[in-house]
Design a protein around this motif. Structure first.
Motif, PDB file in Angstrom:
ATOM      1  N   LYS A 110     -44.933  22.112 -25.177  1.00  9.46           N
ATOM      2  CA  LYS A 110     -45.983  22.252 -26.187  1.00  9.46           C
ATOM      3  C   LYS A 110     -46.740  20.943 -26.302  1.00  9.46           C
ATOM      4  CE  LYS A 110     -43.395  25.650 -28.801  1.00  9.46           C
ATOM      5  NZ  LYS A 110     -42.776  25.997 -30.058  1.00  9.46           N
ATOM      6  N   TRP A 111     -47.989  21.025 -26.756  1.00 12.60           N
ATOM      7  CA  TRP A 111     -48.840  19.846 -26.898  1.00 12.60           C
ATOM      8  C   TRP A 111     -49.017  19.502 -28.374  1.00 12.60           C
ATOM      9  CZ3 TRP A 111     -50.450  16.825 -22.913  1.00 12.60           C
ATOM     10  CH2 TRP A 111     -50.237  17.340 -21.631  1.00 12.60           C
ATOM     11  N   TYR A 112     -48.906  18.202 -28.677  1.00 13.36           N
ATOM     12  CA  TYR A 112     -48.979  17.726 -30.054  1.00 13.36           C
ATOM     13  C   TYR A 112     -49.959  16.563 -30.183  1.00 13.36           C
ATOM     14  CZ  TYR A 112     -44.702  20.388 -30.759  1.00 13.36           C
ATOM     15  OH  TYR A 112     -43.788  21.394 -30.834  1.00 13.36           O
ATOM     16  N   ALA A 113     -50.555  16.458 -31.347  1.00 14.58           N
ATOM     17  CA  ALA A 113     -51.386  15.313 -31.710  1.00 14.58           C
ATOM     18  C   ALA A 113     -50.726  14.638 -32.904  1.00 14.58           C
ATOM     19  CB  ALA A 113     -52.800  15.763 -32.072  1.00 14.58           C
ATOM     20  N   TYR A 114     -50.806  13.327 -32.938  1.00 17.47           N
ATOM     21  CA  TYR A 114     -50.216  12.550 -34.018  1.00 17.47           C
ATOM     22  C   TYR A 114     -51.295  11.807 -34.789  1.00 17.47           C
ATOM     23  CZ  TYR A 114     -45.561  13.083 -31.971  1.00 17.47           C
ATOM     24  OH  TYR A 114     -44.385  13.583 -31.502  1.00 17.47           O
ATOM     25  N   ASP A 115     -50.967  11.476 -36.014  1.00 18.76           N
ATOM     26  CA  ASP A 115     -51.686  10.529 -36.849  1.00 18.76           C
ATOM     27  C   ASP A 115     -53.196  10.777 -36.870  1.00 18.76           C
ATOM     28  OD1 ASP A 115     -51.349   8.360 -38.649  1.00 18.76           O
ATOM     29  OD2 ASP A 115     -52.102   6.988 -37.125  1.00 18.76           O
ATOM     30  N   TYR A 167     -49.919  14.804 -26.614  1.00 21.91           N
ATOM     31  CA  TYR A 167     -48.668  14.487 -25.933  1.00 21.91           C
ATOM     32  C   TYR A 167     -47.851  15.760 -25.758  1.00 21.91           C
ATOM     33  CZ  TYR A 167     -50.207   9.953 -27.466  1.00 21.91           C
ATOM     34  OH  TYR A 167     -50.969   8.841 -27.696  1.00 21.91           O
ATOM     35  N   GLU A 168     -47.330  15.953 -24.547  1.00 25.39           N
ATOM     36  CA  GLU A 168     -46.529  17.134 -24.234  1.00 25.39           C
ATOM     37  C   GLU A 168     -45.075  16.867 -24.614  1.00 25.39           C
ATOM     38  OE1 GLU A 168     -43.788  19.607 -22.188  1.00 25.39           O
ATOM     39  OE2 GLU A 168     -44.062  17.509 -21.674  1.00 25.39           O
ATOM     40  N   GLU A 169     -44.496  17.838 -25.326  1.00 28.18           N
ATOM     41  CA  GLU A 169     -43.084  17.766 -25.700  1.00 28.18           C
ATOM     42  C   GLU A 169     -42.487  19.154 -25.535  1.00 28.18           C
ATOM     43  OE1 GLU A 169     -42.642  16.231 -29.676  1.00 28.18           O
ATOM     44  OE2 GLU A 169     -44.286  14.814 -29.353  1.00 28.18           O
ATOM     45  N   GLU A 218     -49.479  13.564 -21.080  1.00 27.76           N
ATOM     46  CA  GLU A 218     -50.441  12.940 -21.994  1.00 27.76           C
ATOM     47  C   GLU A 218     -51.869  13.294 -21.584  1.00 27.76           C
ATOM     48  OE1 GLU A 218     -51.748   8.449 -23.380  1.00 27.76           O
ATOM     49  OE2 GLU A 218     -50.072   8.700 -22.012  1.00 27.76           O
ATOM     50  N   MET A 219     -52.733  13.481 -22.588  1.00 27.46           N
ATOM     51  CA  MET A 219     -54.164  13.705 -22.351  1.00 27.46           C
ATOM     52  C   MET A 219     -54.972  12.885 -23.339  1.00 27.46           C
ATOM     53  SD  MET A 219     -55.025  17.668 -21.844  1.00 27.46           S
ATOM     54  CE  MET A 219     -53.910  18.715 -20.983  1.00 27.46           C
ATOM     55  N   MET A 220     -56.119  12.436 -22.862  1.00 23.71           N
ATOM     56  CA  MET A 220     -57.078  11.798 -23.748  1.00 23.71           C
ATOM     57  C   MET A 220     -58.367  12.624 -23.673  1.00 23.71           C
ATOM     58  SD  MET A 220     -58.730   7.981 -23.901  1.00 23.71           S
ATOM     59  CE  MET A 220     -59.945   8.221 -22.621  1.00 23.71           C
ATOM     60  N   MET A 229     -43.936   9.292 -24.269  1.00 20.74           N
ATOM     61  CA  MET A 229     -44.092   7.943 -24.797  1.00 20.74           C
ATOM     62  C   MET A 229     -43.276   7.795 -26.074  1.00 20.74           C
ATOM     63  SD  MET A 229     -48.169   7.428 -24.419  1.00 20.74           S
ATOM     64  CE  MET A 229     -48.112   5.654 -24.543  1.00 20.74           C
ATOM     65  N   ASN A 230     -42.882   6.563 -26.361  1.00 16.47           N
ATOM     66  CA  ASN A 230     -42.179   6.380 -27.622  1.00 16.47           C
ATOM     67  C   ASN A 230     -43.194   6.251 -28.757  1.00 16.47           C
ATOM     68  OD1 ASN A 230     -42.872   3.601 -28.217  1.00 16.47           O
ATOM     69  ND2 ASN A 230     -41.444   2.988 -26.615  1.00 16.47           N
ATOM     70  N   MET A 231     -42.727   6.360 -29.976  1.00 11.36           N
ATOM     71  CA  MET A 231     -43.613   6.376 -31.143  1.00 11.36           C
ATOM     72  C   MET A 231     -44.430   5.091 -31.290  1.00 11.36           C
ATOM     73  SD  MET A 231     -44.121   8.895 -32.881  1.00 11.36           S
ATOM     74  CE  MET A 231     -43.549  10.509 -33.104  1.00 11.36           C
ATOM     75  N   PHE A 232     -43.859   3.966 -30.910  1.00  7.02           N
ATOM     76  CA  PHE A 232     -44.610   2.709 -31.016  1.00  7.02           C
ATOM     77  C   PHE A 232     -45.815   2.715 -30.082  1.00  7.02           C
ATOM     78  CE2 PHE A 232     -40.414   1.324 -32.582  1.00  7.02           C
ATOM     79  CZ  PHE A 232     -40.815   0.870 -33.836  1.00  7.02           C
ATOM     80  N   GLU A 233     -45.648   3.246 -28.866  1.00  3.15           N
ATOM     81  CA  GLU A 233     -46.768   3.349 -27.931  1.00  3.15           C
ATOM     82  C   GLU A 233     -47.830   4.320 -28.447  1.00  3.15           C
ATOM     83  OE1 GLU A 233     -44.705   2.620 -23.621  1.00  3.15           O
ATOM     84  OE2 GLU A 233     -44.249   4.502 -24.645  1.00  3.15           O
TER      85      GLU A 233
END
Length: 90
Positions: A26-31, A21-23, A83-85, A2-6
């Motif tokens: 690797k898996w990352y969490a933002y904000d 989010y997978e990149e 992506e995971m929630m 996903m892009n950063m705005f999404e």
């Protein structure tokens, strides 16, 4: 990915969910998700601080140890390849 705005849109509208989010394998969490994981996910954050810039605004980004996280009290509510929630399952 996903892009950063999404990503920011999801982060700003969620209450207690954690988004990952997978990149590049690797898996990352933002904000807000990154902040919640650091507070409630003892041992699941691999890289404490990493910044990501969006239009000059610095966002927190943390790498997540997915094996550690899923071995704890988290429920996977939604999942795709990138992506995971997660919801805390107390």
């Amino acid at each position: 990915m996903m892009n950063m705005f999404e990503i920011l849109d999801k982060e700003s509208s969620s209450k207690s969910e954690i988004y990952l989010y997978e990149e590049e394998g690797k898996w990352y969490a933002y904000d807000r998700s990154a902040t919640l994981l650091k507070r409630f996910g003892n041992g699941v954050v691999k890289l404490k601080k990493q910044a990501s810039s969006l239009c000059g605004v610095m966002l927190e980004k943390v790498e997540v140890d997915l094996n550690q996280l899923l071995g704890r009290k988290w429920f996977v509510a939604l999942c795709s390849d990138t992506e995971m929630m997660l919801i805390k399952n107390d």
